[in-house]
Design an enzyme around this catalytic site. Structure first.
Site, PDB file in Angstrom:
ATOM      1  N   LYS A 122     -30.592   4.815  25.888  1.00  0.00           N
ATOM      2  CA  LYS A 122     -31.487   3.973  26.679  1.00  0.00           C
ATOM      3  C   LYS A 122     -30.769   3.618  27.971  1.00  0.00           C
ATOM      4  CE  LYS A 122     -34.800   0.250  26.507  1.00  0.00           C
ATOM      5  NZ  LYS A 122     -34.507  -0.343  27.799  1.00  0.00           N
ATOM      6  N   GLU A 179     -35.401   8.147  33.990  1.00  0.00           N
ATOM      7  CA  GLU A 179     -34.732   6.971  34.526  1.00  0.00           C
ATOM      8  C   GLU A 179     -33.887   7.339  35.741  1.00  0.00           C
ATOM      9  OE1 GLU A 179     -35.594   4.389  32.760  1.00  0.00           O
ATOM     10  OE2 GLU A 179     -34.090   2.797  32.971  1.00  0.00           O
TER      11      GLU A 179
HETATM   12  S1  IVH Z   1     -39.347   6.123  26.575  1.00  0.00           S
HETATM   13  C1  IVH Z   1     -43.484   5.518  25.544  1.00  0.00           C
HETATM   14  N1  IVH Z   1     -36.817   6.729  26.629  1.00  0.00           N
HETATM   15  O1  IVH Z   1     -36.747   1.672  28.889  1.00  0.00           O
HETATM   16  C2  IVH Z   1     -42.069   5.245  25.743  1.00  0.00           C
HETATM   17  N2  IVH Z   1     -37.546   4.852  27.886  1.00  0.00           N
HETATM   18  O2  IVH Z   1     -39.657   0.017  28.022  1.00  0.00           O
HETATM   19  C3  IVH Z   1     -41.753   5.134  27.172  1.00  0.00           C
HETATM   20  N3  IVH Z   1     -35.756   3.762  29.153  1.00  0.00           N
HETATM   21  O3  IVH Z   1     -38.709   1.045  31.460  1.00  0.00           O
HETATM   22  C4  IVH Z   1     -40.341   4.973  27.454  1.00  0.00           C
HETATM   23  N4  IVH Z   1     -34.127   5.111  28.525  1.00  0.00           N
HETATM   24  O4  IVH Z   1     -37.351   3.043  31.911  1.00  0.00           O
HETATM   25  C5  IVH Z   1     -37.767   5.880  27.066  1.00  0.00           C
HETATM   26  N5  IVH Z   1     -34.595   7.414  26.612  1.00  0.00           N
HETATM   27  C6  IVH Z   1     -35.558   6.591  27.046  1.00  0.00           C
HETATM   28  C7  IVH Z   1     -35.258   5.525  27.923  1.00  0.00           C
HETATM   29  C8  IVH Z   1     -36.299   4.667  28.316  1.00  0.00           C
HETATM   30  C9  IVH Z   1     -34.444   4.057  29.262  1.00  0.00           C
HETATM   31  C10 IVH Z   1     -36.389   2.626  29.839  1.00  0.00           C
HETATM   32  C11 IVH Z   1     -37.658   2.981  30.562  1.00  0.00           C
HETATM   33  C12 IVH Z   1     -38.597   1.839  30.326  1.00  0.00           C
HETATM   34  C13 IVH Z   1     -37.953   1.055  29.258  1.00  0.00           C
HETATM   35  C14 IVH Z   1     -38.819   1.057  28.032  1.00  0.00           C
END
Ligand code: IVH
Length: 684
Positions: A122, A179
Site C-alpha cells: 500500500k 499511485e
Molecule cells: S486499490 C478498489 N491498491 O490507497 C480498490 N489502492 O483507499 C482501489 N493505494 O487512495 C484501490 N496502494 O491510492 C489499491 N496496492 C494498492 C494501493 C492502493 C495504495 C491507495 C490508493 C487509494 C487508497 C485506497
C-alpha cells in the site's frame, strides 16, 4: 515530400525514445548511453519545432515544458475511483478477519479450498487515473472525490516511469490506476534544495513534511516547470475503463494476470506483488513486508489484499464505496502527534552539537520514540520548535526520528525560541560553527566527557594504538566510575582500580594491564590517528607522519604548512590546527609521552606541489558517480578549497543532476560551471 520524411523521422525517433526511456526508468537497464538519448531527444525537439503540425500527445518531448495553468479542469471518471476498507487489527493475524469475511460472503464451507489472493504494497502517495486512447496517454486525473477529479496530464507526463504510448497489443481504451509517489531519497534531496534556497533568502519557499505531501504538491502544481523539479515515481495496481472483451478488449480472468499484462505494456508494478493462498499466506506477506518496510526506498503505510479471481470479485461486489474483495492492512503509522518536554543539546562522537527534542513518549513507525532530532541550529530555528509545543514526529525507514512541524495555535504563552549554546553543554569548551557548515562543534576534544568514551575506544582500536581487550563495556564502566578523565589516565590505572570494577576478575585485569603496557610502543601514524582529530583518518595520519617525520613539527605547523601535505585540504588543516591549539589536547599528548608511549621519529619528506592550491570550488546537485563528500575529499586533497555557497570568489561550480539555486547564482556571477567529468579532468 520534405514533410513526409520529417514525419517518418519523427516517428522513428519517438519509438526509439519510448524504448530507451522504458529501459532506463522502468527496467533500470539502459541499452544506450545517456548522451545518445539526449542527442535523439534534441533532434526530435528540433524537428517538432520546425513542424508544429506533427506534434502529438505521446511525444517524449512533452515530458519537459508545458504551460503555466490558472487552475485544473475537472474530470468526471468513467468508472468511479473507489476507496478501500482498512482492517483495524494491525497485527499480522488481522489478515484472518478479511479472509474470514470473504469466505462467509462467498458462502464457502469450512473445509472448502482456500481463496486465492493478490498481496500488494500500500503505497503512500496519491491515486491517479491514466487514460489511454488508441495506445496514447490522453489524460491523467487525480482521484478527487472518486467521481470527479482534476486533469493533471501536463505534470503526469513529466513522470518518466509512466508510458506515453503503449504497445500495439494494448486495447483501444485503457485506464490504468496506480499511485504516484516520491522516493525517500528524492524527498530528502528536494528538502535539502529547499533548505538551500531558504538559506539564500528565497521568498515563498518551504520544505515538505513528508514524501506524500511533496508528491501531492508536485502533481497539483500549476507550473509544470516546478513540478518537474520534484521527481516522482509510479506504481500501477489497478484499472478503470477498458475495452470489453466482446469489443476486442482483453479477456482478463484474474487480478494478477491483469497486473502482469500491465507490466508487459510498460507500467511499473511493484516486485513484491505476490499471489497468496488463504489467510496463512496473507499473514506471512504482512510479516515479511513489515520487516522489509524500513529498507524500501519509498514509504508504504500497509499492504493490500485483493481477491484474485475477477469473477469472485464481481460476486462479492461493494458496500457503499468500498469493494468487499479488497482490504488495506496497515502498519504502525510513521507520523504521530506529541509534545516537546525539553530541548537538549547532545554532543556526539565527533563533538557535533545536535539539538534534540525530548518528547512525551509516542509510538511511531513501530517503536516508542522519546527523542527526535532537530538536526542543527538553522533547522531548529526554521521549524521554531519550543518547549511545550505540540509537534508532528516522523520516523520512516532507518532514519532517526525527526520533528516535522509544530502545530500552530497550540503554543503555550511565554514559550521562548530555541537558541544554540555557544559553549559545549558537557565540558564548557567553546562551540564553534565553521563557515559553510551547518553544525556547531565542541572544541574540547579529548577533554570533553561526552567525547571521552568514544575517544578512548578510538585510541584503543586495533588500527590505532591497540589496547587488546579494552572494549565497549569496559570503557563505559571506566568512564562512568570516573576513574578515567583523560586518555593518559589509562596508563595510570593499576590492578587495584581495575579489579574494583564490576565483574572484573583478577586475571582479566592483569591482561588489560599487560595490553596497556604493550600498547606503549607504537608508531607515529597510529598514535596520530588514535588521537581522534576530526578529519584525520588513517591515510591522512600516515601522510602527516611521512611529511613531517616528528610529532612536534605537526603540532606546531601552521595551516599553510599543513596544506603542503598531500591528502590535507583546508578543512583538515584547520581541524588539526584547532585541535593542537587547545591547551588540554597538548597536555594530553605530553602526558601520554610522559607515561612512556613512544614511537620512532624520522626526517621530513621532500615536498610535492598541489595542483589545485588556491582554487575554490562549490559542489551542487547529484553527481553521477561520486557522492558529494567523496568529490569534496578529492578536491581538497588536491589543494582546493570547497565552499558551501557560490560567491564572486568561487572559481568552479561542480554541478550534478538537479542542481538548483547554486547553479543559477553561478550563472549570474559568471562562475565556471563544470560537471563531474570536468572535475575529474582537473584533478587528473
Ligand atoms: S486499490 C478498489 N491498491 O490507497 C480498490 N489502492 O483507499 C482501489 N493505494 O487512495 C484501490 N496502494 O491510492 C489499491 N496496492 C494498492 C494501493 C492502493 C495504495 C491507495 C490508493 C487509494 C487508497 C485506497
Amino acid at each position: 515530400m520534405a514533410t513526409h520524411s520529417a514525419a517518418a523521422r519523427i516517428g522513428e525517433l519517438r519509438t526509439l525514445l519510448h524504448r530507451y526511456g522504458h529501459q532506463y526508468y522502468v527496467l533500470d537497464q539502459p541499452e544506450v548511453p545517456d548522451a545518445e538519448y539526449d542527442r535523439l531527444f534534441r533532434e526530435l525537439q528540433a524537428l517538432e519545432e520546425a513542424h508544429p503540425d506533427l506534434q502529438s500527445p505521446d511525444s517524449p518531448t512533452l515530458r519537459v515544458g508545458g504551460q503555466v495553468l490558472d487552475g485544473f479542469i475537472k474530470v468526471r471518471h468513467q468508472v468511479a475511483m473507489l476507496s478501500i476498507r482498512t482492517e483495524t487489527d494491525i497485527e499480522a493475524t488481522g489478515a484472518q478477519n478479511f479472509d474470514g469475511r470473504v469466505r462467509r460472503e462467498l458462502g464457502l464451507a469450512a473445509d472448502a479450498a482456500p481463496v486465492e489472493y493478490v498481496a500488494e504494497l500500500k503505497f503512500d502517495g496519491l491515486a491517479i487515473n491514466l487514460r489511454y486512447e488508441n495506445g496514447v496517454l490522453m489524460q491523467a486525473a487525480t482521484r478527487g472525490d472518486g467521481e470527479i477529479g482534476e486533469d493533471v496530464t501536463q505534470n503526469i507526463r513529466g513522470i518518466n516511469q509512466i508510458p506515453l504510448r503503449l504497445p500495439a497489443d494494448a486495447p483501444p481504451v485503457l485506464e490504468v490506476r496506480g499511485e504516484v509517489y516520491m522516493r525517500r531519497d528524492a524527498f530528502a534531496a528536494l528538502n535539502e534544495r529547499q533548505r538551500e534556497k531558504i538559506a539564500l533568502g528565497a521568498k515563498g519557499e518551504k520544505t515538505f513534511v513528508n514524501p506524500r505531501n511533496a508528491a501531492a504538491g508536485a502533481v497539483r502544481q500549476l507550473d509544470p516547470a516546478i513540478s518537474r523539479q520534484r521527481p516522482l515515481s509510479f506504481f500501477a495496481y489497478g484499472w478503470g475503463e477498458i475495452t470489453p472483451a466482446e469489443q476486442g478488449g482483453p479477456a482478463f480472468e484474474t487480478h494478477y494476470q491483469t497486473l502482469l499484462t500491465l507490466r508487459s505494456w510498460g507500467f511499473p508494478v511493484a516486485g513484491q506483488t505476490s499471489l497468496a493462498t488463504g489467510a496463512d499466506d496473507l499473514i506471512a506477506f504482512h510479516q515479511r513486508i513489515g520487516k522489509e518496510r524500513d529498507q524500501l526506498p519509498y514509504d508504504i503505510d500497509g499492504v493490500v489484499y485483493k481477491v484474485n479471481s475477477l469473477a469472485l470479485q464481481k460476486q462479492l461486489g461493494f458496500v457503499t464505496r468500498e469493494p468487499r474483495w479488497a482490504v488495506a492492512h496497515k502498519y504502525p503509522a510513521q507520523e504521530q502527534l506529541t509534545t516537546v518536554e525539553a530541548i537538549d543539546v547532545q554532543v556526539g562522537r565527533t563533538g557535533k552539537l545536535t539539538p534534540v527534542a525530548k518528547l512525551a513518549p509516542v509510538f511511531v513507525g513501530g517503536v516508542t520514540v522519546t527523542n527526535a532530532t532537530l538536526h542543527n541550529e538553522d533547522e531548529a530555528r526554521r521549524k521554531d520548535v519550543r518547549i511545550g509545543d505540540t509537534v508532528i514526529v516522523r520516523r520512516a525507514g532507518d532514519v532517526i526520528p525527526e520533528v516535522v512541524s509544530v502545530l500552530p495555535g497550540k503554543r503555550l504563552p511565554g514559550a521562548e525560541p530555541f537558541t544554540m549554546p555557544r559553549i559545549c553543554p558537557v565540558c564548557g569548551s567553546a562551540a564553534v560553527r565553521e563557515e559553510g557548515e551547518a553544525d556547531y562543534r565542541c572544541t574540547g576534544g579529548l577533554f570533553c566527557k561526552a567525547q571521552r568514551k568514544e575517544a578512548i575506544l578510538h585510541y584503543a582500536q586495533r588500527r590505532a594504538v591497540e589496547v587488546e581487550g579494552l572494549g565497549d563495556k569496559l570503557v563505559e564502566q571506566m568512564v562512568d566510575a570516573n576513574i578515567i578523565q583523560t586518555l593518559p589516565d589509562l596508563y595510570k590505572l593499576g590492578l587495584t582500580a581495575l579489579t574494583a570494577l564490576d565483574r572484573m576478575a583478577q586475571k582479566s585485569a592483569q591482561n588489560i594491564v599487560a595490553a596497556l603496557e604493550k600498547s606503549k610502543s607504537t608508531t607515529l601514524p597510529r598514535f596520530l590517528y588514535g588521537l581522534g582529530i576530526r578529519h584525520v583518518g588513517e591515510a591522512t595520519a600516515k601522510e602527516l607522519a611521512r611529511h613531517f617525520g616528528k610529532l612536534d613539527s605537526i603540532m606546531d605547523a601552521t595551516e599553510a604548512r599543513l596544506l603542503e601535505v598531500s591528502d590535507v585540504g583546508p578543512i583538515v588543516a584547520t581541524s588539526i590546527r584547532t585541535f593542537f591549539d587547545q591547551p588540554h589536547n597538548r597536555e594530553v599528548v605530553e602526558q601520554l609521552r610522559a607515561c612512556g608511549v613512544t614511537w620512532e621519529e624520522s626526517e621530513p619528506a621532500a615536498q610535492t606541489p598541489k595542483p589545485l592550491a588556491g582554487k575554490t570550488f562549490v559542489i551542487t546537485g547529484t553527481l553521477p558517480t561520486l557522492s558529494r563528500d567523496e568529490a569534496k575529499d578529492r578536491l581538497e586533497a588536491a589543494g582546493a578549497k570547497v565552499a558551501g555557497s557560490v560567491s564572486k570568489k568561487t572559481h568552479y561550480l561542480v554541478a550534478g543532476e538537479e542542481a538548483g539555486s547554486k547553479l543559477v547564482k553561478a550563472q549570474e556571477l559568471g562562475v565556471a560551471v563544470i560537471d563531474e567529468a570536468g572535475m575529474l579532468a582537473l584533478l587528473a
